[in-house]
Design an enzyme around this catalytic site. Structure first.
Site, PDB file in Angstrom:
ATOM      1  N   SER A   1      42.581  91.758  69.200  1.00 42.38           N
ATOM      2  CA  SER A   1      43.238  93.032  68.932  1.00 42.38           C
ATOM      3  C   SER A   1      43.186  93.897  70.193  1.00 42.38           C
ATOM      4  O   SER A   1      43.738  93.516  71.227  1.00 42.38           O
ATOM      5  CB  SER A   1      42.583  93.716  67.725  1.00 42.38           C
TER       6      SER A   1
ATOM      7  N   ASP B   1      50.968  89.173  60.598  1.00 39.54           N
ATOM      8  CA  ASP B   1      50.146  90.321  60.996  1.00 39.54           C
ATOM      9  C   ASP B   1      50.950  91.606  60.798  1.00 39.54           C
ATOM     10  O   ASP B   1      51.870  91.899  61.567  1.00 39.54           O
ATOM     11  CB  ASP B   1      49.734  90.155  62.466  1.00 39.54           C
TER      12      ASP B   1
ATOM     13  N   HIS C   1      46.176  89.930  60.466  1.00 38.49           N
ATOM     14  CA  HIS C   1      45.456  90.294  61.687  1.00 38.49           C
ATOM     15  C   HIS C   1      44.092  89.617  61.785  1.00 38.49           C
ATOM     16  O   HIS C   1      43.553  89.425  62.871  1.00 38.49           O
ATOM     17  CB  HIS C   1      45.291  91.820  61.733  1.00 38.49           C
TER      18      HIS C   1
END
Length: 729
Positions: free
Chosen positions: A595, A670, A702
């Site tokens: 991320s 995601d 995610h």
């Protein structure tokens, strides 16, 4: 004395790890099949009497669920309050919520996820007096919530709000304009849910005769679509509103509904707001007075309003301003006289403040060059505040109490590491969860007044014993001076480390604003992966650079408007300094992250191409222009105002600098960091004629998990590391 005994046991465990026959390697299968799973306490509800708590239990034999009540002091089971095997309509339930007087319980069944926090489900009301069960609605609904007097339940359905009268059995619809991807009443939109961390945007007042709710008009918010491949012949498409940085947000408005008059009023303020947020609403103890927090789009100004719904008047109690941004919390607590507790970074560190009901400061309760990291609550009988802080070092957490007037601060926890408390309703006891890098989670019952141990509840001694058979290296904490700052660092070396040899270095970081990865706590799954890599001959390091949390507001907010600039400088310069150490092979340094960490590892490989040989980026943001408005603009303002801040620090604009080996990974489902980020990065790399490797996990969100997914992912990353850094091992 018991503390000293525990310290001796901890020392013995550490010594045993390094002196026993550690013969067994940690395999990737061990990590992901539950071999190192810790025993944990189920989430508990403290009963209003303060002497008992309830937990949700599941019987695998009968496949039924129960709500069981236990005594704090003895930890013995007192009774079973609800058993699904006794309820014909409910074979099992997965969650429960008490009414304020504990006379009724909402039982959740058939729950399905929508996004990170939001769900749909069938919900029943269980009456403890006669064991009767009432289905709230035939449809799957959202966020059913008791009125304080337990006579009604409000809930969301198809973007509208409803109230079910539990006495008459009648259900009344109170909003009528809800429409998918246009109008939402009382439930947050995607970006509020993700970035402000809540779903239920309605609240009951104290007398159960008014509801306050936020309305979201997302008609003009741009839509995002994702293909969901599934297993059918044709894929489906998921379409939802997602405001990217600089794009139109939902227009929000605050409303109050009067149940007796059956009227709804929009809250009008005498201050003009343009493009704003309402991140929190909460009624005071006065049933006519609602508090609401209004925040400008830049999020550097936050006003706490006190709104009289009966008189239709409002006044600002607190106006917070910051050169960077103001954090939104759930710490607002109203005392009996409607004075209130508030937390703020206004003195440079996060601390607790006491204001009267009009917003006049009574006193600052906590002070010092350290951060309050959790506010647990206020004991009104003894005028005591309970909180967690990093006063004992930024990588540690301790539980404290302090008088409302700021006197008599007492540290309640005894052991150095991470302590977290769950208090009984009357603050007689707290259950403390303690761990550090050498001690798996331990659960103890403690007296709130002194912190003294009452009883040990649960530990993970079986896991400690099991780990004696494995090759486990110590996680070494230290600091490294980079760019004038002493940055927190941990390092894991191979168990047979020889300072006369050179080892490849693999760095992990997240680096996001206010985050922390260098913390004195027990292992997560990734820590076992790092041990696996250390067994192969890698040195693994993690460094929290500028922009991370718990070292004061200035350290955290220095990255404002340049997200990724100073964080990257610290990782690159730290890698250089580590590369200068005799035992590190400076030609074999790699970095990875997920991320925000994937955004950082991509930038590190591109901009630090003379330092890093390889990088892995999982679910990375590749341009801040692709990410959502609330998060990105909090730190960057808008791209229209700060184009260079966005573009200079986004890895998609630096692909031409790639020299090393790059692995890019994303889940196609995601909804948070869209796979668009990776697809656009891939195209940029192709057009720059750069070779790289990449992997897409179909329909994974995610978190990229489910079935064999995590094992596959970590095998892929491990193989890549071995191929690119481990050639000399």
């Amino acid at each position: 004395m018991r503390t000293f005994r525990f310290f001796l046991l901890s020392c013995f465990f550490l010594t045993a790890i390094h002196t026993s026959a550690q013969t067994q390697n940690i395999s990737l299968e061990d990590i992901w099949n539950g071999t190192f799973r810790t025993q944990r306490m189920d989430a508990l509800h403290s009963m209003k009497n303060g002497q008992q708590y309830s937990v949700l239990d599941y019987d695998r034999v009968s496949k039924s669920t129960t709500i069981d009540v236990y005594d704090y002091k003895t930890l013995s089971k007192v009774k079973t309050l609800v058993n699904s095997s006794d309820i014909e309509a409910i074979p099992y339930f997965t969650d429960y919520t008490f009414s304020a007087d504990e006379s009724k319980i909402i039982l959740a069944t058939d729950v399905e996820s929508i996004f990170r926090r939001s769900t749909l489900g069938h919900f029943y009301v269980y009456n403890t007096s006669d064991a009767s069960v009432t289905l709230i609605a035939e449809d799957k609904i959202q966020e059913p919530t008791f009125s304080p007097d337990a006579t009604k339940v409000a809930y969301g359905l198809n973007n509208n709000l409803y109230v079910k009268d539990l006495v008459s059995g009648e259900t009344k619809q109170i909003t009528f304009d809800g429409k998918k991807n246009e109008i939402i009443n009382g439930i947050t939109d995607w970006v509020y849910e993700e970035e402000f961390g809540f779903v239920r945007a309605f609240e009951w007042n104290a007398s159960s005769d008014r509801l306050a709710f936020i309305k979201f008009d997302e008609t003009n918010v741009p839509e995002f679509s994702m293909d969901v491949y599934g297993s059918a012949l044709y894929p489906k498409q998921q379409v939802f509103k997602y405001p990217k940085a600089g794009e139109k947000n939902a227009i929000v408005s605050l409303h109050t509904y009067n149940l007796k008059a059956d009227t709804t009023n929009e809250v009008k303020l005498d201050k003009a707001y343009n493009d704003f947020y309402i991140p929190r609403i909460k009624w005071t103890n006065d049933p006519d007075v609602l508090s609401a927090q209004y925040m400008n789009r830049h999020q550097n100004e936050l006003d706490l309003w006190m709104i009289n719904a009966k008189k239709e008047s409002a006044k600002i109690a607190i106006a917070e301003k910051d050169n960077a941004y103001v954090d939104v919390t759930d710490n607002l607590t109203f005392l009996t006289d409607d004075s209130f507790i508030w937390t703020s970074e206004k003195d440079g560190h996060n601390h607790i403040y006491h204001y009267d009901k009009k917003g006049k400061l009574i006193n600052q309760i906590t002070k010092g060059n350290w951060e309050v990291t959790n506010y647990y609550g206020y004991d009104d009988k003894n005028d005591v505040i309970y909180y967690q802080s990093v006063e004992n070092g930024s990588i540690n957490r301790d539980v404290y109490k302090i008088d409302l007037n700021g006197n008599n601060k007492t540290r309640l926890t005894k052991n150095t590491g991470t302590n977290n408390a769950s208090f009984s309703a009357d603050f007689t006891y707290f259950i403390n969860t303690f761990s550090n890098t050498s001690t798996p989670p331990e659960y103890t019952l403690n007296e709130a007044v002194s912190g003294n141990l009452v009883k040990r509840i649960k530990d993970n001694s079986a896991l400690s014993k099991k780990l004696l058979n494995y090759k486990i290296s110590e996680k070494e904490f230290s600091t490294i001076n980079v760019n004038g700052n002493d940055l927190n660092m941990w390092m894991i070396k191979p168990l047979d480390f020889d300072a006369t040899k050179q080892y490849p270095l693999f760095m992990y970081q997240y680096s996001g604003p206010g985050s922390q990865q260098v913390a004195n706590r027990w292992n997560g799954a990734n820590d076992y992966w790092y041990q696996h890599l250390a067994q192969k001959g890698y040195i693994v390091v993690c460094i929290d650079g500028r922009g991370t949390g718990f070292k004061g507001a200035a350290f955290k907010k220095v990255t404002q408007n340049e997200l990724g600039k100073f964080e990257l400088e610290d990782q690159i310069d730290a890698a250089k300094k580590l590369g200068d150490r005799a035992y590190v092979d400076a030609s074999r340094i790699g970095i990875w992250g997920w991320s925000f960490g994937g955004f950082m590892s991509s930038n590190a490989l591109f901009k630090g191409n003379d330092v890093f040989k390889m990088a892995i980026a999982v679910a990375p943001v590749t341009s801040w222009r692709f990410y959502d408005s609330i998060y990105t603009e909090r730190y960057m303002t808008t791209p229209q105002e700060n184009a260079s801040g966005y573009d200079d620090n986004s890895p998609i604009n630096h692909v031409d600098k790639l020299k090393g080996d790059f692995l890019l990974i994303h889940g196609s489902g995601d909804d948070n960091v869209h796979v668009q980020n990776t697809m656009r990065m891939v195209e940029a790399l192709i057009q720059a004629d750069k070779q790289f490797e990449w992997m897409i996990y179909p329909d994974k969100n995610h978190g990229i998990y489910g079935g064999n997914t995590r094992l596959h992912l970590y095998k892929k990353m491990t193989n890549f590391i071995d191929a690119k850094l481990g050639d000399k091992l």
